[in-house]
Design a protein around this motif. Structure first.
Motif, PDB file in Angstrom:
ATOM      1  N   VAL A  29     -21.545  42.322  -6.012  1.00  0.00           N
ATOM      2  CA  VAL A  29     -22.212  41.089  -5.595  1.00  0.00           C
ATOM      3  C   VAL A  29     -21.192  40.204  -4.889  1.00  0.00           C
ATOM      4  O   VAL A  29     -20.066  40.042  -5.371  1.00  0.00           O
ATOM      5  N   TYR A  30     -21.603  39.634  -3.764  1.00  0.00           N
ATOM      6  CA  TYR A  30     -20.787  38.650  -3.059  1.00  0.00           C
ATOM      7  C   TYR A  30     -21.554  37.339  -2.968  1.00  0.00           C
ATOM      8  O   TYR A  30     -22.774  37.345  -2.745  1.00  0.00           O
ATOM      9  N   VAL A  31     -20.837  36.232  -3.139  1.00  0.00           N
ATOM     10  CA  VAL A  31     -21.450  34.923  -2.989  1.00  0.00           C
ATOM     11  C   VAL A  31     -20.649  34.129  -1.960  1.00  0.00           C
ATOM     12  O   VAL A  31     -19.450  33.893  -2.148  1.00  0.00           O
ATOM     13  N   VAL A  32     -21.300  33.747  -0.882  1.00  0.00           N
ATOM     14  CA  VAL A  32     -20.677  32.936   0.161  1.00  0.00           C
ATOM     15  C   VAL A  32     -20.829  31.467  -0.222  1.00  0.00           C
ATOM     16  O   VAL A  32     -21.947  30.979  -0.417  1.00  0.00           O
ATOM     17  N   VAL A  33     -19.701  30.756  -0.327  1.00  0.00           N
ATOM     18  CA  VAL A  33     -19.724  29.346  -0.731  1.00  0.00           C
ATOM     19  C   VAL A  33     -19.060  28.515   0.359  1.00  0.00           C
ATOM     20  O   VAL A  33     -17.839  28.554   0.530  1.00  0.00           O
ATOM     21  N   ASP A  34     -19.874  27.796   1.106  1.00  0.00           N
ATOM     22  CA  ASP A  34     -19.393  26.881   2.152  1.00  0.00           C
ATOM     23  C   ASP A  34     -20.247  25.622   2.019  1.00  0.00           C
ATOM     24  O   ASP A  34     -21.274  25.476   2.666  1.00  0.00           O
ATOM     25  N   VAL A  35     -19.808  24.738   1.131  1.00  0.00           N
ATOM     26  CA  VAL A  35     -20.642  23.631   0.666  1.00  0.00           C
ATOM     27  C   VAL A  35     -20.968  22.644   1.780  1.00  0.00           C
ATOM     28  O   VAL A  35     -22.090  22.153   1.884  1.00  0.00           O
ATOM     29  N   ILE A  36     -19.996  22.306   2.620  1.00  0.00           N
ATOM     30  CA  ILE A  36     -20.226  21.406   3.768  1.00  0.00           C
ATOM     31  C   ILE A  36     -20.006  22.237   5.030  1.00  0.00           C
ATOM     32  O   ILE A  36     -18.867  22.420   5.455  1.00  0.00           O
ATOM     33  N   ARG A  37     -21.081  22.794   5.574  1.00  0.00           N
ATOM     34  CA  ARG A  37     -22.464  22.540   5.247  1.00  0.00           C
ATOM     35  C   ARG A  37     -23.257  23.832   5.161  1.00  0.00           C
ATOM     36  O   ARG A  37     -24.436  23.822   4.831  1.00  0.00           O
TER      37      ARG A  37
END
Length: 209
Positions: A29-37
């Motif tokens: 499983v991969y989770v891409v986290v780029d909160v802004i934005r």
């Protein structure tokens, strides 16, 4: 060949950018986290019934990571995560582990910010967003985390009441001062668990899981 930096001995891993993605051992499983934005906007768009094609994204951070993951071998589950849907993403990972009926490896890929020189700058919002997801995995029994992942989770735990201030006061937030529409997106991105939606990458586009 394994390396000291591939975090392969841990179930939950954390790295930064496309370069970090390449350093990690392959994951289920991969989770891409780029909160802004990027990931916050993807979650909001999918919650409204829309799809987000990653080839069309101009974002070099979350968009770039997503494009790289679209070419990943095998059939990993690729999700978009943020503060806004951290708990929903954690539950989806738990459900995937139950579906596989074996321990599932998870790679959280924080976007960071690309500098004019092409380097990746540490981004506090992505550190907190990744930490929120890792923290939400712990009570679900998915807690064999790398030191990098633990540090992010503990940061979120300690600072969750200050998330809005930290995001708006960070370099990424201050960069958008004067742009009311984009600043409003920062304020929305600072909300924790206000969206019960999990975007999954299928056929080059994020859709609702």
């Amino acid at each position: 060949m394994s390396s000291a930096f591939d975090q392969s001995t841990y179930q939950v891993r954390l790295e930064w950018g496309v370069e970090g993605l390449r350093r990690l051992a392959p994951a289920d499983v991969y989770v891409v986290v780029d909160v802004i934005r990027f990931s916050s906007n993807v979650a909001a768009a999918v919650a409204e019934g829309n799809t987000v094609t990653v080839a069309d994204s101009p974002c070099p951070n979350g968009g770039g990571i997503s494009r790289a993951l679209a070419e990943a071998p095998g059939e990993p589950l690729i999700l978009a995560g943020a503060l806004r849907n951290a708990s929903a993403v954690a539950r989806a990972i738990k459900a995937e582990q139950e579906r596989r009926q074996q321990r599932t490896s998870i790679a959280i890929i924080a976007g960071g910010e690309r500098t004019p020189e092409g380097d990746i700058r540490f981004a506090v919002e992505d550190h907190l967003g990744a930490g929120a997801i890792i923290d939400a995995l712990t009570p679900l029994g998915i807690d064999h985390s790398s030191p990098e992942a633990v540090a992010a989770a503990e940061s979120f735990n300690a600072l969750r009441r200050a998330v809005k201030h930290l995001l708006t006061s960070s370099g990424s937030g201050r960069e958008l001062e004067g742009d009311e529409d984009r600043l409003a997106q920062v304020h929305a991105a600072a909300k924790v668990d206000d969206l019960d939606v999990v975007p999954v990458l299928r056929g080059g586009a994020f859709v609702r899981l």
